[in-house]
Design an enzyme around this catalytic site. Structure first.
Site, mmCIF file in Angstrom:
data_model
loop_
_atom_site.group_PDB
_atom_site.id
_atom_site.type_symbol
_atom_site.label_atom_id
_atom_site.label_comp_id
_atom_site.label_asym_id
_atom_site.label_seq_id
_atom_site.Cartn_x
_atom_site.Cartn_y
_atom_site.Cartn_z
ATOM 1 N N ASP A 37 36.021 55.005 26.822
ATOM 2 C CA ASP A 37 36.923 53.972 26.310
ATOM 3 C C ASP A 37 38.037 54.674 25.553
ATOM 4 O OD1 ASP A 37 36.662 50.751 26.076
ATOM 5 O OD2 ASP A 37 37.852 51.552 24.421
ATOM 6 N N VAL A 64 42.539 56.692 30.450
ATOM 7 C CA VAL A 64 42.489 57.026 31.877
ATOM 8 C C VAL A 64 43.865 57.373 32.421
ATOM 9 C CG1 VAL A 64 40.430 55.635 32.304
ATOM 10 C CG2 VAL A 64 42.702 54.593 32.559
ATOM 11 N N ASN A 90 36.803 50.604 35.693
ATOM 12 C CA ASN A 90 36.891 49.299 35.044
ATOM 13 C C ASN A 90 38.073 49.180 34.086
ATOM 14 O OD1 ASN A 90 35.696 46.685 33.818
ATOM 15 N ND2 ASN A 90 35.844 48.075 32.074
ATOM 16 N N SER A 139 41.116 41.944 41.787
ATOM 17 C CA SER A 139 41.372 40.580 41.326
ATOM 18 C C SER A 139 42.038 39.808 42.451
ATOM 19 C CB SER A 139 42.265 40.573 40.094
ATOM 20 O OG SER A 139 42.668 39.253 39.772
ATOM 21 N N TYR A 151 50.671 42.598 36.712
ATOM 22 C CA TYR A 151 49.214 42.668 36.894
ATOM 23 C C TYR A 151 48.853 42.441 38.355
ATOM 24 C CZ TYR A 151 44.264 41.519 36.361
ATOM 25 O OH TYR A 151 42.889 41.493 36.480
ATOM 26 N N LYS A 155 46.819 45.019 40.983
ATOM 27 C CA LYS A 155 45.578 44.717 41.691
ATOM 28 C C LYS A 155 45.767 44.766 43.206
ATOM 29 C CE LYS A 155 43.121 44.564 38.077
ATOM 30 N NZ LYS A 155 42.129 45.644 37.823
ATOM 31 N N THR A 185 36.323 37.271 29.051
ATOM 32 C CA THR A 185 36.532 38.486 28.274
ATOM 33 C C THR A 185 37.844 38.338 27.506
ATOM 34 O OG1 THR A 185 37.784 39.547 30.043
ATOM 35 C CG2 THR A 185 35.383 39.862 30.068
#
Length: 275
Positions: A37, A64, A90, A139, A151, A155, A185
């Site tokens: 993380d 990452v 993830n 997604s 976004y 994806k 989330t």
């Protein structure tokens, strides 16, 4: 025997949300887990939780978006557990913004995390993997979601990475799939159109399955898992009918859209082609 017994996996963005659920479930299924993380205290909390559960976990904190950190995650896994059998890409971010009012800095950050992060970690992992499984986070936004186009673009890229990597790595015995989940989330809460849904723990069994040898024949798939419904999504393909002529002019094309295609397949109307 536990389904992931003897396997070592790296899970990015595992300090909270879906990543935390994936890490805990994989560990409970027997895997040794590298918890990544960008926020080290969160990663340590998850690793400590896994240890309290009797599992094995170590921390590799960092972004990452840094290819050196991607290498460090893999090195941490092989140093601690002697191998790397799985990677879950993830880590990701999202936000809502209308076209014309988006912030270029936020756009760049999202693409770097969601796309380059997936590429960097995959690139690092496959050099040390001897077979195994990579699970990406996709997604249905990949088809284009208003007020979340950056976004959506990210994806769409993840879907392409999944398909291309699955084909390229097939002969090396490395499977690559993507899950397209719906769970409540912090990221879901940032979607102004999101509706309440199940917790991240409801998605974890699918990821554990894809990491396991029981999914040995499953690769190159986009798997939708939402509201208790599980199905495989097809890669982009032409809608029928496919019309063919030796030469097309503007009138021919207009006729195809306005008459033949609309009459034959209402999907053309749903995607915005109307008389």
């Amino acid at each position: 025997m536990a389904i992931l017994a003897g396997k070592a996996v790296v899970i990015t963005g595992a300090g909270q949300g879906l990543g935390r659920a994936f890490a805990a479930h994989a560990a409970a299924a027997g895997a040794a887990v590298v918890v990544n993380d960008v926020y080290e205290p969160l990663a340590k909390q998850v690793a400590d939780l896994i240890s309290l559960m009797g599992g094995k976990a170590v921390v590799s904190a960092g972004s990452v978006t840094d290819p050196d950190q991607a290498e460090a995650m893999v090195d941490t896994c092989t140093a601690a557990f002697g191998r790397i059998d799985g990677l879950v890409n993830n880590a990701g971010i999202r936000y809502q913004a209308e076209l014309g009012h988006d912030d270029p800095a936020r756009m760049r950050e999202l693409i770097e995390v969601n796309v380059l992060g997936t590429l960097f970690c995959t690139n690092a992992a496959v050099r040390s993997m001897r077979g195994g499984s990579i699970v990406n986070l996709g997604s249905v936004a990949m088809v284009g979601q208003p007020t979340a186009l950056t976004y959506s673009a990210s994806k769409g890229a993840v879907a392409s990475i999944t398909a291309g990597a699955a084909a390229e790595l097939h002969d090396k015995g490395i499977r690559v799939n993507a899950v397209c989940p719906v769970a409540w989330t912090n990221m879901a809460a940032s979607d102004t159109k999101a509706t309440p849904c199940g917790p991240p723990e409801t998605i974890a069994p699918l990821v554990t399955y894809l990491l396991s040898d029981r999914a040995a024949k499953v690769t190159g798939q986009l798997v939708r898992f939402a509201h208790g419904k599980l199905h495989v999504m097809g890669q982009t393909s032409p809608l029928e009918p496919v019309l063919e002529r030796e030469a097309w002019d503007v009138d021919d094309i207009a006729e195809a859209f306005e008459e033949q295609l609309e009459q034959e397949d209402p999907a053309w109307v749903r995607w915005g082609v109307r008389r």
